[in-house]
Design a protein around this motif. Structure first.
Motif, PDB file in Angstrom:
ATOM      1  N   ASP A   1       2.000  67.695  39.035  1.00 14.51           N
ATOM      2  CA  ASP A   1       2.428  66.369  39.460  1.00 14.51           C
ATOM      3  C   ASP A   1       1.271  65.611  40.107  1.00 14.51           C
ATOM      4  O   ASP A   1       0.130  66.071  40.154  1.00 14.51           O
ATOM      5  N   ALA A   2       1.583  64.405  40.601  1.00 14.54           N
ATOM      6  CA  ALA A   2       0.543  63.554  41.179  1.00 14.54           C
ATOM      7  C   ALA A   2      -0.145  64.226  42.363  1.00 14.54           C
ATOM      8  O   ALA A   2      -1.365  64.110  42.541  1.00 14.54           O
ATOM      9  N   ALA A   3       0.620  64.949  43.163  1.00 17.00           N
ATOM     10  CA  ALA A   3       0.028  65.615  44.331  1.00 17.00           C
ATOM     11  C   ALA A   3      -0.958  66.695  43.893  1.00 17.00           C
ATOM     12  O   ALA A   3      -2.026  66.866  44.502  1.00 17.00           O
ATOM     13  N   ALA A   4      -0.628  67.425  42.827  1.00 17.45           N
ATOM     14  CA  ALA A   4      -1.530  68.466  42.325  1.00 17.45           C
ATOM     15  C   ALA A   4      -2.801  67.844  41.770  1.00 17.45           C
ATOM     16  O   ALA A   4      -3.907  68.358  41.981  1.00 17.45           O
ATOM     17  N   ARG A   5      -2.663  66.725  41.077  1.00 15.36           N
ATOM     18  CA  ARG A   5      -3.854  66.057  40.536  1.00 15.36           C
ATOM     19  C   ARG A   5      -4.725  65.499  41.661  1.00 15.36           C
ATOM     20  O   ARG A   5      -5.954  65.538  41.585  1.00 15.36           O
ATOM     21  N   ASP A   6      -4.078  64.997  42.720  1.00 11.99           N
ATOM     22  CA  ASP A   6      -4.848  64.529  43.879  1.00 11.99           C
ATOM     23  C   ASP A   6      -5.621  65.676  44.515  1.00 11.99           C
ATOM     24  O   ASP A   6      -6.758  65.510  44.964  1.00 11.99           O
ATOM     25  N   LEU A   7      -4.992  66.859  44.547  1.00  7.31           N
ATOM     26  CA  LEU A   7      -5.656  68.034  45.100  1.00  7.31           C
ATOM     27  C   LEU A   7      -6.893  68.383  44.278  1.00  7.31           C
ATOM     28  O   LEU A   7      -7.958  68.700  44.828  1.00  7.31           O
ATOM     29  N   LEU A   8      -6.776  68.303  42.952  1.00 11.51           N
ATOM     30  CA  LEU A   8      -7.925  68.564  42.091  1.00 11.51           C
ATOM     31  C   LEU A   8      -9.030  67.543  42.330  1.00 11.51           C
ATOM     32  O   LEU A   8     -10.207  67.888  42.414  1.00 11.51           O
ATOM     33  N   GLU A   9      -8.641  66.272  42.442  1.00 12.47           N
ATOM     34  CA  GLU A   9      -9.627  65.213  42.690  1.00 12.47           C
ATOM     35  C   GLU A   9     -10.396  65.502  43.976  1.00 12.47           C
ATOM     36  O   GLU A   9     -11.624  65.411  44.023  1.00 12.47           O
ATOM     37  N   THR A  10      -9.655  65.841  45.032  1.00 12.17           N
ATOM     38  CA  THR A  10     -10.284  66.102  46.328  1.00 12.17           C
ATOM     39  C   THR A  10     -11.214  67.307  46.241  1.00 12.17           C
ATOM     40  O   THR A  10     -12.324  67.287  46.778  1.00 12.17           O
ATOM     41  N   ALA A  11     -10.761  68.354  45.568  1.00 13.89           N
ATOM     42  CA  ALA A  11     -11.570  69.567  45.464  1.00 13.89           C
ATOM     43  C   ALA A  11     -12.870  69.305  44.717  1.00 13.89           C
ATOM     44  O   ALA A  11     -13.932  69.787  45.105  1.00 13.89           O
ATOM     45  N   LEU A  12     -12.795  68.505  43.652  1.00 15.76           N
ATOM     46  CA  LEU A  12     -13.974  68.282  42.823  1.00 15.76           C
ATOM     47  C   LEU A  12     -15.011  67.382  43.483  1.00 15.76           C
ATOM     48  O   LEU A  12     -16.146  67.307  43.014  1.00 15.76           O
ATOM     49  N   THR A  13     -14.625  66.711  44.552  1.00 16.43           N
ATOM     50  CA  THR A  13     -15.607  65.910  45.290  1.00 16.43           C
ATOM     51  C   THR A  13     -16.227  66.710  46.429  1.00 16.43           C
ATOM     52  O   THR A  13     -17.052  66.183  47.171  1.00 16.43           O
ATOM     53  N   ALA A  14     -15.805  67.951  46.570  1.00 11.66           N
ATOM     54  CA  ALA A  14     -16.328  68.817  47.630  1.00 11.66           C
ATOM     55  C   ALA A  14     -16.868  70.101  47.016  1.00 11.66           C
ATOM     56  O   ALA A  14     -16.752  70.343  45.813  1.00 11.66           O
ATOM     57  N   SER A  15     -17.449  70.922  47.847  1.00 12.79           N
ATOM     58  CA  SER A  15     -17.961  72.219  47.400  1.00 12.79           C
ATOM     59  C   SER A  15     -16.855  73.260  47.476  1.00 12.79           C
ATOM     60  O   SER A  15     -16.004  73.202  48.374  1.00 12.79           O
ATOM     61  N   PRO A  16     -16.851  74.230  46.567  1.00 14.88           N
ATOM     62  CA  PRO A  16     -15.895  75.332  46.684  1.00 14.88           C
ATOM     63  C   PRO A  16     -16.019  76.052  48.026  1.00 14.88           C
ATOM     64  O   PRO A  16     -15.046  76.620  48.522  1.00 14.88           O
ATOM     65  N   LEU A  17     -17.212  76.027  48.602  1.00 18.24           N
ATOM     66  CA  LEU A  17     -17.424  76.666  49.906  1.00 18.24           C
ATOM     67  C   LEU A  17     -16.525  76.049  50.975  1.00 18.24           C
ATOM     68  O   LEU A  17     -16.075  76.737  51.884  1.00 18.24           O
ATOM     69  N   ASP A  18     -16.260  74.746  50.846  1.00 18.22           N
ATOM     70  CA  ASP A  18     -15.404  74.066  51.817  1.00 18.22           C
ATOM     71  C   ASP A  18     -13.966  74.565  51.770  1.00 18.22           C
ATOM     72  O   ASP A  18     -13.198  74.356  52.706  1.00 18.22           O
ATOM     73  N   HIS A  19     -13.616  75.194  50.646  1.00 18.40           N
ATOM     74  CA  HIS A  19     -12.248  75.701  50.471  1.00 18.40           C
ATOM     75  C   HIS A  19     -12.199  77.222  50.563  1.00 18.40           C
ATOM     76  O   HIS A  19     -11.196  77.841  50.200  1.00 18.40           O
ATOM     77  N   GLY A  20     -13.296  77.809  51.027  1.00 17.09           N
ATOM     78  CA  GLY A  20     -13.303  79.251  51.246  1.00 17.09           C
ATOM     79  C   GLY A  20     -13.708  80.093  50.060  1.00 17.09           C
ATOM     80  O   GLY A  20     -13.530  81.321  50.090  1.00 17.09           O
ATOM     81  N   TYR A  21     -14.270  79.472  49.011  1.00 21.26           N
ATOM     82  CA  TYR A  21     -14.709  80.244  47.843  1.00 21.26           C
ATOM     83  C   TYR A  21     -16.212  80.517  47.962  1.00 21.26           C
ATOM     84  O   TYR A  21     -16.986  79.602  48.253  1.00 21.26           O
ATOM     85  N   PRO A  22     -16.638  81.743  47.724  1.00 23.52           N
ATOM     86  CA  PRO A  22     -18.058  82.112  47.895  1.00 23.52           C
ATOM     87  C   PRO A  22     -18.927  81.712  46.704  1.00 23.52           C
ATOM     88  O   PRO A  22     -19.766  82.479  46.246  1.00 23.52           O
TER      89      PRO A  22
END
Length: 200
Positions: free
Chosen positions: A80-101
Motif C-alpha cells: 500500500d501507500a505506506a509501504a511505498r513511502d517506507l521504500l522511498e524513505t529507505a532508498l534516500t538513506a543508507s542501510p546502516l541507518d536501518h541497522g543493516y551491516p
C-alpha cells in the motif's frame, strides 16, 4: 428453473443483442425455454450443465445483464501507500541507518525491512513495486576522493610490504598505492531516470 415465460425475450436477445457472449448464452437458454431439459440442452449446445444452470439463474435474477460478463476485479496491490513511502524513505538513506551491516540496498534487505513493519511479501513483489515507482538498479560507481584512516593505511602498507618482500604480490605497486591512498565509497544504486546519479 422455468424459462418458458421468457421464450420471446431470449429469442429477441439471440437476434439483436450487440454482445456476442449474450447472444450465445441466450441461445443455450432458449433450448430450455423450448422444453429441453438442462442435461439435453447442454448436450445439444455443447457446454456444461453447470454453465447453463448458472446462466439461467443469472438471467432470471437480472435479465439481460445476467448474461453479460462480470467485471473482473484486479488483484489488490500487495504494497500500500505506506509501504511505498517506507521504500522511498529507505532508498534516500543508507542501510546502516536501518541497522543493516551493508552500504548498498538489495531487494532482499528491502524485503526484510518491509517485513519488520508488518509487510510479509516476496522479493519479486518488492522488485516490481520498485520498478513501478520508477526506480532502476544501477551498478555502483566508486568515489576515490576520500582518504582512508592514516593508522589503517600504515598498517596495510606494512602488511603489503611484507607480502611483497616474500614475493607474494609482484607487480602490484602502483595499483596498491592508489588503493591505500583512497577509500572506495559506492554511490546510491537505486535511481530514477533523470536523477543524474545524485540519489534515488
Amino acid at each position: 428453473m422455468d424459462l418458458t415465460p421468457h421464450h420471446a425475450t431470449l429469442h429477441h436477445l439471440t437476434r439483436t443483442d450487440p454482445d456476442p457472449r449474450v447472444r450465445h448464452r441466450a441461445d443455450g437458454l432458449l433450448l430450455i425455454a423450448r422444453g429441453l431439459s438442462i442435461t439435453r440442452a447442454a448436450q445439444v449446445f455443447g457446454c456444461a450443465r453447470n454453465s447453463l444452470r448458472t446462466w439461467g439463474q443469472r438471467f432470471l435474477a437480472e435479465g439481460r445483464d445476467g448474461l453479460a460478463d462480470r467485471g473482473r476485479r484486479g488483484c489488490p496491490p500487495k504494497l500500500d501507500a505506506a509501504a511505498r513511502d517506507l521504500l522511498e524513505t529507505a532508498l534516500t538513506a543508507s542501510p546502516l541507518d536501518h541497522g543493516y551491516p551493508v552500504t548498498i540496498w538489495t531487494v532482499a534487505d528491502l524485503t526484510d525491512l518491509l517485513g519488520r513493519h508488518g509487510y510479509q511479501v516476496h522479493p519479486i513483489t518488492v522488485s516490481r513495486a520498485l520498478h513501478a515507482m520508477g526506480y532502476r538498479y544501477r551498478r555502483p560507481r566508486h568515489d576515490l576522493t576520500h582518504r582512508q584512516d592514516a593508522e589503517a593505511v600504515a598498517s596495510a602498507k606494512h602488511v603489503l610490504a611484507e607480502l611483497q618482500k616474500r614475493g607474494r604480490l609482484p607487480g602490484l605497486d602502483s595499483g596498491l598505492s592508489m588503493w591505500m591512498n583512497a577509500t572506495s565509497i559506492p554511490t546510491l544504486t537505486w535511481q530514477r531516470p533523470g536523477s543524474g546519479g545524485d540519489g534515488p
